[in-house]
Design a protein around this motif. Sequence first.
Motif, PDB file in Angstrom:
ATOM      1  N   PRO A 169     -60.138  28.906 -35.616  1.00 19.75           N
ATOM      2  CA  PRO A 169     -59.004  28.107 -36.102  1.00 19.75           C
ATOM      3  C   PRO A 169     -59.484  26.793 -36.701  1.00 19.75           C
ATOM      4  O   PRO A 169     -60.404  26.157 -36.188  1.00 19.75           O
ATOM      5  N   ALA A 170     -58.835  26.391 -37.785  1.00 24.02           N
ATOM      6  CA  ALA A 170     -59.278  25.186 -38.508  1.00 24.02           C
ATOM      7  C   ALA A 170     -58.247  24.064 -38.455  1.00 24.02           C
ATOM      8  O   ALA A 170     -58.368  23.087 -39.198  1.00 24.02           O
ATOM      9  N   TRP A 171     -57.247  24.166 -37.601  1.00 25.07           N
ATOM     10  CA  TRP A 171     -56.243  23.108 -37.517  1.00 25.07           C
ATOM     11  C   TRP A 171     -56.858  21.855 -36.911  1.00 25.07           C
ATOM     12  O   TRP A 171     -57.675  21.917 -35.995  1.00 25.07           O
ATOM     13  N   GLU A 172     -56.447  20.707 -37.420  1.00 26.21           N
ATOM     14  CA  GLU A 172     -56.961  19.426 -36.929  1.00 26.21           C
ATOM     15  C   GLU A 172     -55.983  18.829 -35.918  1.00 26.21           C
ATOM     16  O   GLU A 172     -54.772  18.784 -36.171  1.00 26.21           O
ATOM     17  N   PRO A 173     -56.480  18.340 -34.777  1.00 27.72           N
ATOM     18  CA  PRO A 173     -55.590  17.721 -33.789  1.00 27.72           C
ATOM     19  C   PRO A 173     -54.988  16.421 -34.321  1.00 27.72           C
ATOM     20  O   PRO A 173     -55.552  15.777 -35.215  1.00 27.72           O
ATOM     21  N   ASP A 174     -53.846  16.063 -33.772  1.00 29.00           N
ATOM     22  CA  ASP A 174     -53.260  14.766 -34.084  1.00 29.00           C
ATOM     23  C   ASP A 174     -54.225  13.670 -33.626  1.00 29.00           C
ATOM     24  O   ASP A 174     -54.850  13.778 -32.562  1.00 29.00           O
ATOM     25  N   CYS A 175     -54.315  12.618 -34.415  1.00 24.00           N
ATOM     26  CA  CYS A 175     -55.293  11.561 -34.124  1.00 24.00           C
ATOM     27  C   CYS A 175     -54.982  10.828 -32.823  1.00 24.00           C
ATOM     28  O   CYS A 175     -55.865  10.160 -32.258  1.00 24.00           O
ATOM     29  N   ARG A 176     -53.752  10.937 -32.320  1.00 28.69           N
ATOM     30  CA  ARG A 176     -53.391  10.247 -31.087  1.00 28.69           C
ATOM     31  C   ARG A 176     -53.742  11.045 -29.830  1.00 28.69           C
ATOM     32  O   ARG A 176     -53.642  10.529 -28.721  1.00 28.69           O
ATOM     33  N   VAL A 177     -54.140  12.300 -30.001  1.00 29.08           N
ATOM     34  CA  VAL A 177     -54.546  13.096 -28.848  1.00 29.08           C
ATOM     35  C   VAL A 177     -55.909  12.605 -28.372  1.00 29.08           C
ATOM     36  O   VAL A 177     -56.852  12.512 -29.160  1.00 29.08           O
ATOM     37  N   PRO A 178     -56.050  12.265 -27.099  1.00 30.59           N
ATOM     38  CA  PRO A 178     -57.327  11.725 -26.610  1.00 30.59           C
ATOM     39  C   PRO A 178     -58.439  12.763 -26.685  1.00 30.59           C
ATOM     40  O   PRO A 178     -58.204  13.971 -26.602  1.00 30.59           O
ATOM     41  N   LYS A 179     -59.657  12.283 -26.877  1.00 33.05           N
ATOM     42  CA  LYS A 179     -60.821  13.154 -26.912  1.00 33.05           C
ATOM     43  C   LYS A 179     -61.227  13.470 -25.483  1.00 33.05           C
ATOM     44  O   LYS A 179     -61.714  12.603 -24.754  1.00 33.05           O
ATOM     45  N   LEU A 180     -61.020  14.708 -25.090  1.00 34.14           N
ATOM     46  CA  LEU A 180     -61.261  15.105 -23.709  1.00 34.14           C
ATOM     47  C   LEU A 180     -62.181  16.326 -23.668  1.00 34.14           C
ATOM     48  O   LEU A 180     -62.303  17.061 -24.658  1.00 34.14           O
TER      49      LEU A 180
END
Length: 390
Positions: A169-180
């Motif tokens: 999958p190539a969808w990009e996460p929302d920038c506000r989602v924390p890097k976990l």
Amino acid sequence: MTDVLHIQTRAYPLHYTLDRTVKRVVLPGGGELHPVPGTLASMAYNSEETLEVDLTDIVRATVSLPEATIVSCRIRVLAAGAVFVAYALLHPTDLRKLDAHDLAALDATINRRLREADRALLGDVLAGAQQSGLLGHLVVPPGGAAASEWTEVDPRAVRYNCHFIAREPAWEPDCRVPKLVLGPRCQILLPYTYTWDDDPSPERINDILTMLEPADITVAQQSVLVGASVGGLRILTELARATPGRLEGPEFRRFLDSVWADYHRLDAYRVESGQDHRATYIAARETIGLDGTHERAEKLLTHVNASLLAESSLRSEQLDGRLNRVAAALTVVASAAFMLDIAAFLLPDVSGQTKAVTVSGVTLLAAGLLGATIFWSRKRNAEGGQGSQR
């Protein structure tokens, strides 16, 4: 059809005991369902048994969804706290062309339509599960629906996840989602929205549902807390309006016991699941703010418990006041009867007119004393109630 499998997992918060020996569930409107044993296969240390019911054929016959094809619908009854309803969908459009927000918007629209279309069906399924003994010892929030209407789960308490399974999958996460730190196949696009790098073939639905378990357990815990908060708010509203209802302290304590027992039993997933699943579970908890929900729910329910105790104390005081007035009235009446007996003994030979005057006087005196006693008791109770409010 595209190469993306879209899954929605709803969590219905219910508190019950599960009888795994039940092999047949009769629906109120006709038809039968046959639960089969299952497990939370992502548990690494102690297995967690479930019961699963395939609703695919029934849902296809009753639910119309023009913009997607329903390839599977399955109920998973957990050992405690929640019932999962998982839909697997295929879309004629290419979902890879959408960004994360468009995916979430599409999913929300479909979820609303599905919930409107299957509400009656799921109510019948839950009612049949209760009547067959599959679900027993149901606990409902005091002040809410009667026990016979327990299947009417408040829509605000239902929470759900959406998952998109695709190869690379190539969808990009929302920038506000924390890097976990997550499991190797999972990516969080938005709170409650996940993408998974895996084979999307519908024939693999068992393996796919196992893969989704860490995220779905978090939404089950969220639904338990939200359901408890909704019940608590309903009770506070009734108390604020002085509305008579099923507002009993012991009943609410039993409800709280079931809520926290189920919540913490689900919370054991963090130590019972495998390493990869555990990482995804902990990341999902943080993304949806589950710990904050826990804290707010605990504060609210503590306040509701205190308010119920205060209401119970007030009702006890009012009952004591009524009993005191009755006792005072009986004392005055008994005294009047005693005075009449004394008068009859001391004046045995007086005329009938004198006796009538004496009886009337004693009766009026008793009535006056009785009225004064009741007025004084009510006034004292009213002053005590105002003082307690201040």
